[in-house]
Motif scaffolding. Structure first.
Motif, PDB file in Angstrom:
ATOM      1  N   LYS A  67       0.829  -1.209   0.000  1.00  0.00           N
ATOM      2  CA  LYS A  67       0.000   0.000   0.000  1.00  0.00           C
ATOM      3  C   LYS A  67       0.861   1.257   0.000  1.00  0.00           C
ATOM      4  N   LYS A  68       2.005   1.193   0.671  1.00  0.00           N
ATOM      5  CA  LYS A  68       2.910   2.341   0.706  1.00  0.00           C
ATOM      6  C   LYS A  68       3.483   2.642  -0.681  1.00  0.00           C
ATOM      7  N   ILE A  69       3.636   1.598  -1.498  1.00  0.00           N
ATOM      8  CA  ILE A  69       4.192   1.788  -2.845  1.00  0.00           C
ATOM      9  C   ILE A  69       3.234   2.582  -3.723  1.00  0.00           C
ATOM     10  N   ILE A  70       1.936   2.290  -3.611  1.00  0.00           N
ATOM     11  CA  ILE A  70       0.973   2.961  -4.491  1.00  0.00           C
ATOM     12  C   ILE A  70       0.400   4.241  -3.889  1.00  0.00           C
ATOM     13  N   GLU A  71       0.582   4.445  -2.582  1.00  0.00           N
ATOM     14  CA  GLU A  71      -0.019   5.590  -1.898  1.00  0.00           C
ATOM     15  C   GLU A  71       0.277   6.933  -2.572  1.00  0.00           C
ATOM     16  N   PRO A  72       1.516   7.217  -2.976  1.00  0.00           N
ATOM     17  CA  PRO A  72       1.802   8.530  -3.585  1.00  0.00           C
ATOM     18  C   PRO A  72       1.042   8.790  -4.885  1.00  0.00           C
ATOM     19  N   PHE A  73       0.517   7.718  -5.501  1.00  0.00           N
ATOM     20  CA  PHE A  73      -0.137   7.868  -6.801  1.00  0.00           C
ATOM     21  C   PHE A  73      -1.666   7.879  -6.697  1.00  0.00           C
ATOM     22  N   LEU A  74      -2.175   7.867  -5.468  1.00  0.00           N
ATOM     23  CA  LEU A  74      -3.623   7.819  -5.276  1.00  0.00           C
ATOM     24  C   LEU A  74      -4.253   9.194  -5.155  1.00  0.00           C
ATOM     25  N   HIS A  75      -3.430  10.231  -5.080  1.00  0.00           N
ATOM     26  CA  HIS A  75      -3.945  11.582  -4.880  1.00  0.00           C
ATOM     27  C   HIS A  75      -3.348  12.518  -5.929  1.00  0.00           C
ATOM     28  N   ASN A  76      -3.936  13.679  -6.039  1.00  0.00           N
ATOM     29  CA  ASN A  76      -3.453  14.665  -7.002  1.00  0.00           C
ATOM     30  C   ASN A  76      -2.379  15.582  -6.430  1.00  0.00           C
ATOM     31  N   ASP A  77      -1.954  15.303  -5.204  1.00  0.00           N
ATOM     32  CA  ASP A  77      -0.928  16.136  -4.583  1.00  0.00           C
ATOM     33  C   ASP A  77       0.386  16.016  -5.347  1.00  0.00           C
ATOM     34  N   LYS A  78       1.125  17.108  -5.396  1.00  0.00           N
ATOM     35  CA  LYS A  78       2.437  17.086  -6.028  1.00  0.00           C
ATOM     36  C   LYS A  78       3.449  16.500  -5.050  1.00  0.00           C
ATOM     37  N   ILE A  79       4.135  15.462  -5.488  1.00  0.00           N
ATOM     38  CA  ILE A  79       5.102  14.773  -4.636  1.00  0.00           C
ATOM     39  C   ILE A  79       6.445  14.742  -5.345  1.00  0.00           C
ATOM     40  N   LEU A  80       7.493  15.046  -4.612  1.00  0.00           N
ATOM     41  CA  LEU A  80       8.838  15.028  -5.168  1.00  0.00           C
ATOM     42  C   LEU A  80       9.499  13.700  -4.823  1.00  0.00           C
ATOM     43  N   PHE A  81       9.895  12.951  -5.845  1.00  0.00           N
ATOM     44  CA  PHE A  81      10.583  11.682  -5.637  1.00  0.00           C
ATOM     45  C   PHE A  81      12.085  11.911  -5.782  1.00  0.00           C
ATOM     46  N   TYR A  82      12.835  11.469  -4.811  1.00  0.00           N
ATOM     47  CA  TYR A  82      14.287  11.628  -4.856  1.00  0.00           C
ATOM     48  C   TYR A  82      14.903  10.406  -5.535  1.00  0.00           C
ATOM     49  N   GLY A  83      14.908  10.434  -6.822  1.00  0.00           N
ATOM     50  CA  GLY A  83      15.443   9.324  -7.598  1.00  0.00           C
ATOM     51  C   GLY A  83      15.032   9.462  -9.045  1.00  0.00           C
ATOM     52  N   THR A  84      15.599   8.638  -9.891  1.00  0.00           N
ATOM     53  CA  THR A  84      15.245   8.669 -11.300  1.00  0.00           C
ATOM     54  C   THR A  84      13.842   8.107 -11.505  1.00  0.00           C
ATOM     55  N   GLU A  85      13.274   8.379 -12.658  1.00  0.00           N
ATOM     56  CA  GLU A  85      11.965   7.817 -12.975  1.00  0.00           C
ATOM     57  C   GLU A  85      12.031   6.292 -12.951  1.00  0.00           C
ATOM     58  N   LYS A  86      13.088   5.736 -13.505  1.00  0.00           N
ATOM     59  CA  LYS A  86      13.258   4.284 -13.530  1.00  0.00           C
ATOM     60  C   LYS A  86      13.259   3.718 -12.117  1.00  0.00           C
ATOM     61  N   PHE A  87      14.011   4.350 -11.221  1.00  0.00           N
ATOM     62  CA  PHE A  87      14.100   3.882  -9.834  1.00  0.00           C
ATOM     63  C   PHE A  87      12.748   4.002  -9.136  1.00  0.00           C
ATOM     64  N   THR A  88      12.056   5.119  -9.371  1.00  0.00           N
ATOM     65  CA  THR A  88      10.789   5.385  -8.694  1.00  0.00           C
ATOM     66  C   THR A  88       9.684   4.443  -9.155  1.00  0.00           C
ATOM     67  N   MET A  89       9.610   4.204 -10.468  1.00  0.00           N
ATOM     68  CA  MET A  89       8.502   3.433 -11.023  1.00  0.00           C
ATOM     69  C   MET A  89       8.770   1.931 -11.065  1.00  0.00           C
ATOM     70  N   GLU A  90      10.018   1.532 -10.846  1.00  0.00           N
ATOM     71  CA  GLU A  90      10.365   0.113 -10.931  1.00  0.00           C
ATOM     72  C   GLU A  90       9.592  -0.726  -9.910  1.00  0.00           C
ATOM     73  N   LYS A  91       9.458  -0.204  -8.686  1.00  0.00           N
ATOM     74  CA  LYS A  91       8.726  -0.946  -7.654  1.00  0.00           C
ATOM     75  C   LYS A  91       7.268  -1.136  -8.052  1.00  0.00           C
ATOM     76  N   LEU A  92       6.690  -0.092  -8.634  1.00  0.00           N
ATOM     77  CA  LEU A  92       5.306  -0.198  -9.102  1.00  0.00           C
ATOM     78  C   LEU A  92       5.180  -1.256 -10.185  1.00  0.00           C
ATOM     79  N   TYR A  93       6.100  -1.220 -11.132  1.00  0.00           N
ATOM     80  CA  TYR A  93       6.050  -2.182 -12.237  1.00  0.00           C
ATOM     81  C   TYR A  93       6.127  -3.609 -11.704  1.00  0.00           C
ATOM     82  N   ARG A  94       7.065  -3.859 -10.796  1.00  0.00           N
ATOM     83  CA  ARG A  94       7.220  -5.205 -10.234  1.00  0.00           C
ATOM     84  C   ARG A  94       5.971  -5.623  -9.460  1.00  0.00           C
ATOM     85  N   LEU A  95       5.372  -4.674  -8.744  1.00  0.00           N
ATOM     86  CA  LEU A  95       4.146  -4.973  -8.001  1.00  0.00           C
ATOM     87  C   LEU A  95       3.018  -5.351  -8.957  1.00  0.00           C
TER      88      LEU A  95
END
Length: 317
Positions: free
Chosen positions: A189-217
């Motif tokens: 749930k923590k992996i998808i939580e940042p993507f459930l709202h329209n709030d602007k969130i800053l991810f400290y990492g590359t797009e590949k690093f940030t989205m890789e966990k989502l893809y694997r999930l």
């Protein structure tokens, strides 16, 4: 007249022109009227789709019926020469039909409202919104003055379309996969939580690093097939052994997800424009010697595609 026998002829500089334009001009007006007579967004969307469908009916007819000058150069066989001629006819038809109609339609919109559609693109290290407005100013100036070129727009629109298409496909994949998830652990749930709202969130990492966990999930939960092109759309780079597939316009348009999500008439026009005719490279590298790839009609097509991509009009649902 929708379908008629076209006679293309060659000038001394080897550029091609259509000798019998009258039926085409008349039918262009009919296509334009579909757009201008639309009373709401649904009717306008239907009009756009009908124009694209008619265009492919016209091209299919012209490819087998039109008279075209004998091309100069070496061809291995008749099949290769015919393929070359069909591409040239496709290019001419795109400019004569889609380019002409969209240009006139955009001029009417600007004259009526003193503006053209505004869009919002991602602000990264490069501010794509600034680039969009530079292209828009160039295009409007050409429409107002009657210039045949909008050079800045010609060069930057393919990149804007690539960014826009990548963004909307990624968002659709993200949304559709999240909506299918269930029985998640607290960690998941923590992996998808940042993507459930329209709030602007800053991810400290590359797009590949940030989205890789989502893809694997998504793959582990069975809501997304483990495929190189799916990984490319969601994370920016797909990995297949040592082979990497980066998120490019060609990669996006050839992906299975794009084929599943995009209306066939829109997918066909983008694949023909950017892959078969390779318009982007022709503009960037000056490959065209017998056609003006800075033609404002091609710019009109790209602007219309960009607006329809951002408004999600290109999708089946």
């Amino acid at each position: 007249m929708k379908l008629y026998h076209k006679i293309f002829k060659s000038r001394d500089d080897m550029s091609v022109y259509l000798e019998n334009m009258e039926p085409l001009i008349s039918y262009d007006e009919e296509l334009l009227n579909r757009l201008t007579n639309a009373h709401n967004t649904d009717e306008l969307h239907d009009a756009k789709c009908s124009i694209l469908k008619d265009f492919y009916d016209i091209y299919a007819f012209d490819a087998s019926d039109a008279e075209f000058p004998e091309p100069i150069g070496h061809f291995d066989d008749e099949k290769e020469k015919r393929k070359f001629i069909r591409k040239k006819i496709l290019l001419q038809d795109m400019a004569f039909y889609l380019g002409s109609v969209y240009k006139k339609y955009h001029s009417i919109i600007y004259q009526a409202h003193n503006r053209l559609p505004e869009i919002e693109l991602k602000k990264l290290a490069i501010d794509y919104n600034e680039i969009y407005w530079k292209a828009m100013e160039d295009y409007i100036a050409a429409l107002v003055t009657g210039e045949q070129h909008a050079v800045t727009a010609s060069f930057v629109l393919p990149s804007l379309i690539e960014q826009g298409l990548g963004m909307v496909l990624q968002n659709r994949m993200l949304f559709k996969c999240i909506m299918q998830l269930n029985d998640l652990t607290e960690e998941e749930k923590k992996i998808i939580e940042p993507f459930l709202h329209n709030d602007k969130i800053l991810f400290y990492g590359t797009e590949k690093f940030t989205m890789e966990k989502l893809y694997r999930l998504f793959v582990e939960k069975g809501v997304l097939k483990n495929a190189t092109d799916n990984e490319m759309i969601l994370t920016g780079v797909g990995q297949n052994g040592k082979r990497k597939l980066s998120r490019t316009l060609g990669g996006l348009l050839n992906s299975n997800f794009a084929k599943e999500e995009i209306l066939p008439e829109y997918l066909a026009v983008m694949q023909n424009f950017f892959i078969k005719l390779n318009i982007r490279n022709c503009i960037m590298h000056g490959l065209g010697k017998t056609f003006d790839y800075l033609n404002i009609g091609l710019v009109s097509i790209m602007f219309q595609l960009l607006w329809d991509i951002v408004d999600c009009e290109i999708f089946k649902d």
